[in-house]
Design an enzyme around this catalytic site. Sequence first.
Site, PDB file in Angstrom:
ATOM      1  N   GLU A  65       2.762   6.143  49.235  1.00  0.00           N
ATOM      2  CA  GLU A  65       3.995   5.677  49.857  1.00  0.00           C
ATOM      3  C   GLU A  65       3.930   6.137  51.307  1.00  0.00           C
ATOM      4  O   GLU A  65       4.034   7.336  51.593  1.00  0.00           O
ATOM      5  CB  GLU A  65       5.201   6.272  49.129  1.00  0.00           C
ATOM      6  N   GLU A  85       6.054   3.110  42.651  1.00  0.00           N
ATOM      7  CA  GLU A  85       6.588   4.080  41.694  1.00  0.00           C
ATOM      8  C   GLU A  85       8.024   3.680  41.409  1.00  0.00           C
ATOM      9  O   GLU A  85       8.575   2.794  42.046  1.00  0.00           O
ATOM     10  CB  GLU A  85       6.448   5.514  42.225  1.00  0.00           C
ATOM     11  N   ASN A 113      10.531  15.059  55.276  1.00  0.00           N
ATOM     12  CA  ASN A 113      11.813  14.425  55.636  1.00  0.00           C
ATOM     13  C   ASN A 113      12.852  14.506  54.515  1.00  0.00           C
ATOM     14  O   ASN A 113      14.029  14.746  54.776  1.00  0.00           O
ATOM     15  CB  ASN A 113      11.588  12.988  56.107  1.00  0.00           C
ATOM     16  N   CYS A 172      11.676   7.060  55.664  1.00  0.00           N
ATOM     17  CA  CYS A 172      10.668   5.998  55.768  1.00  0.00           C
ATOM     18  C   CYS A 172      11.311   4.622  55.775  1.00  0.00           C
ATOM     19  O   CYS A 172      10.727   3.674  56.294  1.00  0.00           O
ATOM     20  CB  CYS A 172       9.676   6.119  54.621  1.00  0.00           C
TER      21      CYS A 172
END
Length: 491
Positions: A259, A472, A160, A293
């Site tokens: 993630e 992160e 993405n 996301c």
Amino acid sequence: MTAQTPRWIRNFVDGHFIDPDDGGKSFDAIDPATGLAHARVHEADAPLVDRAVTAARKALGPWSATAVRERTEVLRRAADLIEARFDEFVAAEVADTGKPVALARDLDVARAVANFRTFADIVAAAGQESFLTDLPGGRHALNYAVRKPLGVVAVIVPWNLPLLLLTWKVAPALACGNTVVVKPSEETPGTAALLAEVLAEAGLPAGAYNVVHGFGGGSAGEYVTTHPGIDGVTFTGSTATGAHVMRTVAPRVRPVSFELGGKNAALVFPDADLEETLDGLTRSVFANTGQVCLCTERVYVHRSVFADVADGLVERARSLRLGSPLDPATTTGPLISQAHRQKVRGYLDLAGELGAKVLTGGGTPALGTELDGGSWIEPTLWTGLTNADRPVREEIFGPVAALIPFDTEDEAVALANDTDYGLAASVWTRDLRRGHRVAQAMNVGMSWVNTWFLRDLRSPFGGVGLSGLGREGGASSLHFYTEPTNVCVQL
Ligand code: NDP
């Protein structure tokens, strides 16, 4: 591209692009806007992945011994070189993703530059933990932690935001003295390969950055994550794949950072600035065709402003311009693939069966001949669904959102937190006390007030629940990409 003259996207191992051998496997890179192949990609087999991991292992000692100043200078040169080849990166990202050229410029490639510069700054300025420990008799001990690179890091990224997410991991990993083996999504191999050229020109030693192309299971993704020479895995992608990778890494007990997906909520209170909220919601629902996301797929709106918010959002959704990604006026590209469009259409059908009212969209648009083969979908808004319905519970990852009314703040918080995911939320209100209170009450990694996807790369990023494991960004990246050895000296 013609069948006779394919443009090859090749693997990059030990400082060299590997020419595809005659018997080797390869696959097409598809332009999602047209459905046509624009390049041919060399698929890495297990021996080539092994060569990449071996090269990364060999490069690890010298690179980790390089002074921090030199390492960060390589990162800064890489940022300069991406800027110098900005249009090339934009073109590669647009060809692979079909995203509008304006978005690739302003978001993806701009953030790649920022990732290299910011993590160079962060690592250059990093200190280390130390404690002076009181001992009997007025004596002391000094404790200090030396942070060493994690080692050879597998970097697995989705399609993405390919370059943005890749550099978000590669920049801090390299700055901390690690070497990497990167596996981009098979949908978006282009910019990872271009980055290899840039890093080599920036002075990164051979073997410190390797790219292996291919798929997940039974291909490069699996070969990398199960390779015994990998010291840690950083993964961004879907929850299902993340959980699978976690299981494959578990027997070797390696550090992992995940993630994963989201099912993010926006909460709109009656005192919100309507215009600003509508602009923010439009971006958060439809940016990158809903394929971020962090995108909002659940919009909880106070009943007193529900009609205004719904009308305003519909108007803005209808003003989005779908079309050629190369047209600067295009705001919205296609979905990444026909397979993904099938998945999103499945949710459109399901919402219909569940009795949702479609405020706008709900189908596939006809855009004209050259784009007919693309994986286009209409920006879609629903009412009439509840938190019990699958389209409100499961991540769809498309330009769709369900609008659901609420009456009280407590109810809004409960509805927003009623999810297995926990990535991001946005709160829209002019009451700052409420903004802080509700933002903090969200069970998520990132909570925004009166904005969305506003990032400071020094702040922690990641999710809870099905949205991931670990953080992160800033100090969190330094912690993941290094291992401390604590030294205690009795003084
Ligand atoms: P996938 O999980 O399908 O793929 C992610 C990466 O993992 C790809 O490179 C994929 O390769 C690879 N992969 C697949 N199977 C395996 C395997 N068995 N072993 C090792 N690697 C494997 O995600 P998508 O690419 O579909 O990306 C969309 C997802 O990413 C969404 O769920 C989205 O929410 C999430 N995401 C999360 C973000 C976050 O920060 N939390 C940010 C951006 C996206 P290949 O593609 O070649 O199959």
